[in-house]
Design a protein around this motif. Sequence first.
Motif, mmCIF file in Angstrom:
data_model
loop_
_atom_site.group_PDB
_atom_site.id
_atom_site.type_symbol
_atom_site.label_atom_id
_atom_site.label_comp_id
_atom_site.label_asym_id
_atom_site.label_seq_id
_atom_site.Cartn_x
_atom_site.Cartn_y
_atom_site.Cartn_z
ATOM 1 N N ILE A 180 -1.107 -0.843 -4.392
ATOM 2 C CA ILE A 180 -2.337 -0.081 -4.156
ATOM 3 C C ILE A 180 -1.965 1.367 -3.855
ATOM 4 O O ILE A 180 -1.307 1.650 -2.847
ATOM 5 N N GLU A 181 -2.357 2.278 -4.723
ATOM 6 C CA GLU A 181 -2.072 3.698 -4.531
ATOM 7 C C GLU A 181 -3.203 4.362 -3.757
ATOM 8 O O GLU A 181 -4.356 4.332 -4.186
ATOM 9 N N MET A 182 -2.885 4.954 -2.630
ATOM 10 C CA MET A 182 -3.864 5.671 -1.817
ATOM 11 C C MET A 182 -3.265 6.995 -1.334
ATOM 12 O O MET A 182 -2.846 7.112 -0.185
ATOM 13 N N PRO A 183 -3.155 7.992 -2.213
ATOM 14 C CA PRO A 183 -2.624 9.287 -1.771
ATOM 15 C C PRO A 183 -3.467 9.840 -0.631
ATOM 16 O O PRO A 183 -4.685 9.661 -0.600
ATOM 17 N N LEU A 184 -2.809 10.525 0.314
ATOM 18 C CA LEU A 184 -3.490 10.997 1.514
ATOM 19 C C LEU A 184 -3.266 12.488 1.741
ATOM 20 O O LEU A 184 -2.425 13.124 1.112
ATOM 21 N N ALA A 185 -4.034 13.016 2.665
ATOM 22 C CA ALA A 185 -3.872 14.381 3.156
ATOM 23 C C ALA A 185 -4.317 14.368 4.603
ATOM 24 O O ALA A 185 -4.983 13.424 5.058
ATOM 25 N N VAL A 241 0.857 -1.183 0.000
ATOM 26 C CA VAL A 241 0.000 0.000 0.000
ATOM 27 C C VAL A 241 0.895 1.235 0.000
ATOM 28 O O VAL A 241 1.802 1.361 0.838
ATOM 29 N N ILE A 242 0.649 2.146 -0.934
ATOM 30 C CA ILE A 242 1.476 3.351 -1.098
ATOM 31 C C ILE A 242 0.597 4.557 -0.791
ATOM 32 O O ILE A 242 -0.328 4.877 -1.541
ATOM 33 N N CYS A 243 0.882 5.232 0.325
ATOM 34 C CA CYS A 243 -0.049 6.269 0.795
ATOM 35 C C CYS A 243 0.688 7.497 1.343
ATOM 36 O O CYS A 243 0.610 7.786 2.541
ATOM 37 N N PRO A 244 1.372 8.230 0.497
ATOM 38 C CA PRO A 244 2.071 9.438 0.960
ATOM 39 C C PRO A 244 1.148 10.648 1.034
ATOM 40 O O PRO A 244 0.083 10.692 0.401
ATOM 41 N N ILE A 293 3.616 -1.053 3.966
ATOM 42 C CA ILE A 293 3.035 0.255 3.683
ATOM 43 C C ILE A 293 4.169 1.251 3.497
ATOM 44 O O ILE A 293 5.109 1.301 4.304
ATOM 45 N N ILE A 294 4.092 2.035 2.426
ATOM 46 C CA ILE A 294 5.062 3.109 2.185
ATOM 47 C C ILE A 294 4.326 4.437 2.255
ATOM 48 O O ILE A 294 3.347 4.663 1.528
ATOM 49 N N THR A 295 4.758 5.315 3.138
ATOM 50 C CA THR A 295 4.149 6.627 3.288
ATOM 51 C C THR A 295 5.246 7.687 3.220
ATOM 52 O O THR A 295 6.393 7.385 2.907
ATOM 53 N N GLY A 296 4.914 8.930 3.495
ATOM 54 C CA GLY A 296 5.924 9.983 3.470
ATOM 55 C C GLY A 296 5.322 11.349 3.256
ATOM 56 O O GLY A 296 4.108 11.506 3.066
ATOM 57 N N GLU A 297 6.180 12.359 3.276
ATOM 58 C CA GLU A 297 5.780 13.748 3.043
ATOM 59 C C GLU A 297 7.037 14.570 2.777
ATOM 60 O O GLU A 297 8.154 14.049 2.825
ATOM 61 N N GLY A 298 6.838 15.859 2.521
ATOM 62 C CA GLY A 298 7.962 16.708 2.155
ATOM 63 C C GLY A 298 9.034 16.787 3.211
ATOM 64 O O GLY A 298 10.229 16.729 2.918
#
Length: 384
Positions: free
Chosen positions: A38-43, A5-8, A290-295
């Motif tokens: 599975i792409e799940m972009p987040l905010a 699951v990819i959810c940055p 799960i791979i997540t992240g941010e600036g």
Amino acid sequence: MKRIVICPDSFKGSLSASTAAHIIASTLQELHPTAELIEMPLADGGEGTLEIVSKKYPRKIDIETVDAIGKGLSTHYLADESEGQAFIESASSIGLPLISPEDRNVIKASSYGLGQTILSAIRAGSREIIVSLGGSATCDGGMGMMDALGFRFYDNSGRELSGSGENLQKVEKIDSTHVESFLKGVEFIFIHDVDNRLLGKEGAAEVFSPQKGATKEEVALLEAGLENLVEVAERSGFDGYKSADSIGTGAAGGLGFAFYCFLGGESKRGIDFILDTIEFDEKIKNADLIITGEGKLDCQSLMGKVVSGVLERAQKYEIPVVAVGGKVEDKEKLIASGLWKVYDIADKSLTIEANMEKETAERNLRNKIRNIFPDLQSCLRHSK
């Protein structure tokens, strides 16, 4: 590898959450063609939140309003008319990125444009207004927003004041008599990307206004102004002090305070609201990684941001989580929180500004995923 699951979150100033997720997924697909990605972009309530929740609120409504410095602006909000709901992103009307650096002025900035958006939604029939806070150019305690909704603010000579940071100290009286019937039956939910209270060393002025360009003198002026707003709200029959001490009331330059104090709003942590809305838990149950992240990854990433929300949900199912960031600080604390690996994608031979350019950030992210691919496989073996 089986299911990833990819959810940055977005890499602010460089990559949208959707772009970051797609780069990670496409790179992994090249390296491991049989993986289920599975792409799940987040905010978390800041910029980009509208895009993430758009499937839940199917209608896009375009409106004309003003930005934080009063310039005309075309924007939109989302609605589910069958449920009488509107979803509004504060950053879409009064966001800092909407204003060029040379025009930014947090002392004069106003949340009036957000109030106009809310007004439009109410007039269109919405009875539940959900507003995501974060990324604002303002620090006016929501005074401008309340002005647009019909609240009236007066100084000690009875002169009516417009909403802005510099006018906070001048407020002596707040009058809501003209809006009570209009707002009757309207419920407000504000979702926040930080837990900060309104006042003090961790408050709206001290922590966030310098990020919007405030000098030390201006920070002091804004803090004193917010303190005055709380005091006058209390005198005017509102729960000023209780509101100011509530979680999230320092978000978006004190907008959380205005929702809580003047509108009786319900507070929800942004990332939890988003994850529940997209049924995140159900989608990650069988994930191997799960791979997540941010600036920027640092201790603040653990305080109500996307990374912290993802990590909390993943830990329930014992799923390893890897985080990537444009810049990484406090790495040991991030690892101690439960993240399996943390990676900085920046090219150390370039300046910060050069690394933040879109094409460079895309290349850096793609290269980093290629370089850490063996580590990702190790994470999976460890987790199993």
